[in-house]
Design an enzyme around this catalytic site. Structure first.
Site, PDB file in Angstrom:
ATOM      1  N   ASP A  24       3.888   0.802  -1.834  1.00  0.00           N
ATOM      2  CA  ASP A  24       3.567  -0.496  -1.209  1.00  0.00           C
ATOM      3  C   ASP A  24       4.766  -1.057  -0.446  1.00  0.00           C
ATOM      4  OD1 ASP A  24       1.725  -1.247  -4.215  1.00  0.00           O
ATOM      5  OD2 ASP A  24       1.005  -0.372  -2.327  1.00  0.00           O
ATOM      6  N   ASP A  79       4.353   4.148   3.686  1.00  0.00           N
ATOM      7  CA  ASP A  79       5.532   5.008   3.879  1.00  0.00           C
ATOM      8  C   ASP A  79       5.766   5.742   2.557  1.00  0.00           C
ATOM      9  OD1 ASP A  79       8.168   2.450   3.603  1.00  0.00           O
ATOM     10  OD2 ASP A  79       6.744   3.254   2.148  1.00  0.00           O
ATOM     11  N   ILE A  96      -0.717   7.322  -5.628  1.00  0.00           N
ATOM     12  CA  ILE A  96       0.353   7.284  -4.620  1.00  0.00           C
ATOM     13  C   ILE A  96       0.181   8.487  -3.696  1.00  0.00           C
ATOM     14  CG2 ILE A  96       2.860   7.330  -4.279  1.00  0.00           C
ATOM     15  CD1 ILE A  96       1.802   4.868  -5.746  1.00  0.00           C
ATOM     16  N   LEU A  97       0.135   8.254  -2.402  1.00  0.00           N
ATOM     17  CA  LEU A  97      -0.007   9.346  -1.430  1.00  0.00           C
ATOM     18  C   LEU A  97       1.363  10.017  -1.299  1.00  0.00           C
ATOM     19  CD1 LEU A  97      -2.237   7.364   1.040  1.00  0.00           C
ATOM     20  CD2 LEU A  97      -2.957   9.244  -0.458  1.00  0.00           C
ATOM     21  N   ASN A 155      -2.770   0.792   4.253  1.00  0.00           N
ATOM     22  CA  ASN A 155      -3.147   0.453   2.874  1.00  0.00           C
ATOM     23  C   ASN A 155      -3.351  -1.045   2.767  1.00  0.00           C
ATOM     24  OD1 ASN A 155      -3.465   0.914  -0.012  1.00  0.00           O
ATOM     25  ND2 ASN A 155      -1.455  -0.043  -0.256  1.00  0.00           N
ATOM     26  N   THR A 156      -4.224  -1.447   1.874  1.00  0.00           N
ATOM     27  CA  THR A 156      -4.387  -2.867   1.588  1.00  0.00           C
ATOM     28  C   THR A 156      -3.999  -3.102   0.139  1.00  0.00           C
ATOM     29  OG1 THR A 156      -5.916  -4.720   1.511  1.00  0.00           O
ATOM     30  CG2 THR A 156      -6.873  -2.550   1.110  1.00  0.00           C
ATOM     31  N   HIS A 157      -3.212  -4.166  -0.078  1.00  0.00           N
ATOM     32  CA  HIS A 157      -2.680  -4.442  -1.418  1.00  0.00           C
ATOM     33  C   HIS A 157      -2.967  -5.906  -1.763  1.00  0.00           C
ATOM     34  CE1 HIS A 157      -0.039  -4.047  -4.881  1.00  0.00           C
ATOM     35  NE2 HIS A 157       0.545  -5.179  -4.520  1.00  0.00           N
ATOM     36  N   ARG A 182       0.699  17.313  -9.541  1.00  0.00           N
ATOM     37  CA  ARG A 182       0.515  16.238  -8.568  1.00  0.00           C
ATOM     38  C   ARG A 182       0.779  16.741  -7.147  1.00  0.00           C
ATOM     39  NH1 ARG A 182      -0.243  10.500  -8.247  1.00  0.00           N
ATOM     40  NH2 ARG A 182      -0.874  10.600 -10.420  1.00  0.00           N
ATOM     41  N   GLY A 221       7.377   5.045   0.022  1.00  0.00           N
ATOM     42  CA  GLY A 221       7.578   4.229  -1.184  1.00  0.00           C
ATOM     43  C   GLY A 221       6.246   3.776  -1.752  1.00  0.00           C
TER      44      GLY A 221
END
Ligand code: GRF
Length: 202
Positions: free
Chosen positions: A147, A143, A94-95, A109-111, A67, A145
């Site tokens: 979301d 960031d 996950i970035l 990001n959009t969630h 990863r 974490g």
């Protein structure tokens, strides 16, 4: 402002951005999509980019030792397009720290839930299962974490008794697409400052 958009699926959020930029023009909207990246091949999101004549790239986890290597490769492939802002729109990975070392503070990001409620890959399903009466979507800075980054904007969507996950998600996506287009344009035209958990857009 140069945008790179990251997708993993149907890419309707990407399409909303492309349509807004085509309708308003890059100068008025304030941004252009210079490339689209994905973590998998053969998805509609990539086809949408190709139809718009926008360069694409794919970074698959399985093509890398682990990863961390994938994270570094994604950062490199993204940096090649020299984005000012990265938009993760339905990107389902996950970035990691290498990516954020380069793009932290300028990755949005959009969630499909009202964060901090229902983070993670199944926000719509989790909200429905919990029995909430309203849910919605959140556009936030990424960031380290999941979301958890500073919230820029949110939209509310009522939950109906007859809703199943896909019906509710489709209704959320209608709000999400217009919220993302509005937020990205505002950030592009006015700039922004992140002060702790607050996002200031002059
Ligand atoms: C969006 O609701 C996004 O928030 C979620 O998955 C959906 C992707 O939709 N992670 P699309 O690929 O933009 O159509």
């Amino acid at each position: 402002v140069r945008l790179v958009v990251l997708v993993s699926g149907s890419g309707t959020n990407l399409q909303a951005l492309l349509d807004a930029i085509a309708a308003e023009g890059v100068a008025r909207y304030g941004a252009e999509v210079v490339a689209v990246g994905a973590d998998r091949d053969g998805i509609e999101g990539l086809a949408r980019a190709e139809r718009a004549g926008i360069p694409t790239y794919v970074c698959r986890v399985k093509d890398h030792a682990d990863r961390a290597e994938w994270d570094a490769a994604l950062a490199e492939a993204t940096a090649a397009h020299e984005p000012d802002v990265v938009v993760s729109a339905g990107f389902m990975k996950i970035l990691g720290p290498r990516f954020l070392a380069r793009f932290g503070g300028r990755c949005v990001n959009t969630h499909p839930a009202l964060l901090p409620s229902f983070p993670g890959a199944h926000g719509v399903r989790d909200a429905l299962a919990h029995g909430v009466k309203v849910t919605g979507c959140t556009v936030h800075f990424v960031d380290d974490g999941v979301d958890t980054g500073p919230i820029i904007a949110q939209g509310v969507v009522e939950v109906r008794d007859e809703d199943d996950e896909s019906a509710l998600h489709e209704r959320i996506k209608e709000v999400e697409r217009s919220l993302l287009v509005e937020v990205v344009g505002r950030l592009a035209r006015h700039g922004y400052r992140i002060e702790g958990r607050k996002v200031r857009i002059p």
